[in-house]
Motif scaffolding. Structure first.
Motif, PDB file in Angstrom:
ATOM      1  N   ALA A   1       0.836  -1.201   0.000  1.00 20.54           N
ATOM      2  CA  ALA A   1       0.000   0.000   0.000  1.00 20.54           C
ATOM      3  C   ALA A   1       0.867   1.247   0.000  1.00 20.54           C
ATOM      4  N   SER A   2       1.950   1.247   0.758  1.00 22.58           N
ATOM      5  CA  SER A   2       2.860   2.388   0.801  1.00 22.58           C
ATOM      6  C   SER A   2       3.522   2.604  -0.555  1.00 22.58           C
ATOM      7  N   VAL A   3       3.889   1.490  -1.225  1.00 25.82           N
ATOM      8  CA  VAL A   3       4.499   1.612  -2.560  1.00 25.82           C
ATOM      9  C   VAL A   3       3.513   2.238  -3.533  1.00 25.82           C
ATOM     10  N   LEU A   4       2.277   1.775  -3.523  1.00 31.56           N
ATOM     11  CA  LEU A   4       1.266   2.305  -4.439  1.00 31.56           C
ATOM     12  C   LEU A   4       1.017   3.795  -4.206  1.00 31.56           C
ATOM     13  N   ARG A   5       0.946   4.192  -2.947  1.00 31.31           N
ATOM     14  CA  ARG A   5       0.707   5.605  -2.638  1.00 31.31           C
ATOM     15  C   ARG A   5       1.869   6.487  -3.097  1.00 31.31           C
ATOM     16  N   GLY A   6       3.055   5.889  -3.172  1.00 31.38           N
ATOM     17  CA  GLY A   6       4.222   6.680  -3.542  1.00 31.38           C
ATOM     18  C   GLY A   6       4.480   6.757  -5.036  1.00 31.38           C
ATOM     19  N   ARG A   7       3.688   6.058  -5.850  1.00 29.35           N
ATOM     20  CA  ARG A   7       3.882   6.070  -7.300  1.00 29.35           C
ATOM     21  C   ARG A   7       2.892   7.021  -7.964  1.00 29.35           C
ATOM     22  N   GLU A   8       3.350   7.649  -9.055  1.00 32.75           N
ATOM     23  CA  GLU A   8       2.514   8.598  -9.783  1.00 32.75           C
ATOM     24  C   GLU A   8       1.635   7.884 -10.803  1.00 32.75           C
TER      25      GLU A   8
END
Length: 427
Positions: free
Chosen positions: A26-33
């Motif tokens: 979830a953290s990875v997804l939130r950090g991607r544009e």
């Protein structure tokens, strides 16, 4: 552990991985544009399905799927075909970039459009440290009274590059401890998950965890890494048979080995932990565990490098056809050697072992009891040598057993092994 060991289920295993993976992904997804694409492989379809549904709830602005449209046991609402995946990777009809895209790829699933699904367009996520982080988290849950010993055990096995003690295996072990309320006996039984022989009393004396684990590990190695038969592997351990109880134990261990085999430690070690009928074979019951001074000295005989191995010498094979049945095993032909060099290591320093004065290095022969292939007897051949404990620091000793026939020597065809016996000044 009176009622047996509670094993974790595959559902519990997936729960633990989901608990560790979901917040991280979830953290990875939130950090991607927008427009960014990612792939993650090697997650089974059931776990991947659970993660997709959890991520869609946690990060609703993202696109998350499992590759494998039409794959059995994969729900339609989470599945995506490789063709559809390429469409979701590209901008929409109005040219706008789509939300970040993550696709989970179960083992064995291949995309039909690999060029559009490769690492050039999809970031390859790596979660190689997920088991290590989960292990650290689970270790913090272990009660303080048990945690140092469990930590010491796992660190020791990792330092030895023990194949059975990967981070993934350690996680299964720690989850099993939690499932059994961190009972010390269960902790000793569950070491089969680490490739060791169950030892219900392993954590009884925390001061000797490392020494007992090392002996356990070396015993498993000797029982699995050998060209001999399963029965011969057991007998080659040289377990004491100087009492009816010891003889009964060795016979039972031989029968256990002959019935199930010893090539896969994970399987036969588990059989000892799970089946109460096999509990008498747990490592704390092995004869050497109860010998006086057992916790004070460990002896390991190195490979007898002077002996050839069957298959290496073609002349010997031609002259002695029986060697074909022993391929890879060491052998000695009549008149082959005048003496047998034996090297062995002692732990700890022999000078620090009270009463120890020397070592007897002996060649023993084993033979089957007539009419009972599972029953064997061992007896000294009369070939022996002694090595004295020196006044200087020394952990490695060498002996030279003369093989010339003596008046008391008994040298017959069959299986033989070397045994090193520590002696005090009175023997």
């Amino acid at each position: 552990m009176a009622h047996g060991l509670n094993e974790i289920t595959e559902a519990q295993w997936r729960d633990a991985l989901e608990h560790a993976l979901l917040p991280r992904l979830a953290s990875v997804l939130r950090g991607r544009e927008a427009g960014h694409c990612m792939r993650l492989g090697d997650l089974d379809a059931e776990l991947a399905t659970r993660l997709v549904r959890g991520l869609r709830t946690t990060v609703p602005s993202s696109q998350v799927f499992v590759l494998g449209n039409g794959t059995p046991h994969l729900p339609d609402d989470v599945a995506v075909s490789s063709t559809k995946l390429v469409e979701l990777r590209n901008p929409d009809e109005e040219g706008r970039l789509r939300p970040p895209l993550l696709v989970l790829v179960p083992p064995g699933v291949r995309a039909s459009a690999e060029d559009s699904f490769g690492i050039a367009t999809f970031e390859q996520l790596s979660l190689s440290d997920v088991h290590r982080n989960l292990k650290a988290s689970l270790l913090r849950e272990v009660p303080e009274a048990l945690r140092p010993a469990v930590t010491e055990l796992l660190e020791r096995l990792a330092a030895e590059d023990w194949p059975g003690a990967s981070d993934q295996a350690a996680v299964r072990y720690l989850l099993t401890l939690r499932e059994n309320d961190f009972d010390p006996q269960a902790a000793g039984a569950a070491v089969f998950l680490l490739g060791l022989i169950p030892d219900f009393e392993l954590f009884q004396d925390l001061a000797v965890i490392t020494r007992k684990a090392d002996r356990n590990r070396k015993t498993v190695l000797r029982l699995t890494d050998s060209a001999a038969t399963d029965r011969q592997r057991v007998l080659a351990l040289g377990l004491p048979q100087n009492s009816p109880a010891h003889q009964a134990f060795v016979r039972r261990l031989v029968e256990f080995a002959a019935e199930g085999g010893l090539d896969e430690p994970g399987r036969w070690c588990r059989a000892i932990a799970i089946d109460q009928d096999n509990w008498p074979l747990a490592f704390h019951n092995w004869p050497q565990e109860n010998e006086p001074g057992d916790e004070k000295v460990g002896i390991e005989v190195e490979e007898l490098s002077s002996l050839p191995k069957a298959g290496q010498n073609q002349d010997d094979l031609r002259n002695h056809p029986a060697l074909e049945r022993l391929f890879g095993a060491q052998y000695l032909l009549p008149g082959g050697l005048a003496s047998l060099p034996v090297t062995f290591t002692v732990e700890p320093d022999a000078r620090h072992i009270p009463g120890l004065s020397r070592f007897a290095v002996q060649i023993f022969a084993e033979s089957e009891t007539e009419g009972d292939s599972a029953a064997t007897t061992v007896s000294p051949t009369g070939f022996t040598a002694t090595v004295s404990v020196t006044k200087t620091a020394r952990t490695r000793f060498k002996a030279n057993i003369k093989l010339k026939r003596g008046r008391k020597a008994d040298w017959e065809e069959g299986w033989h092994f070397v045994r090193v016996v520590p002696l005090d000044c009175q023997r």
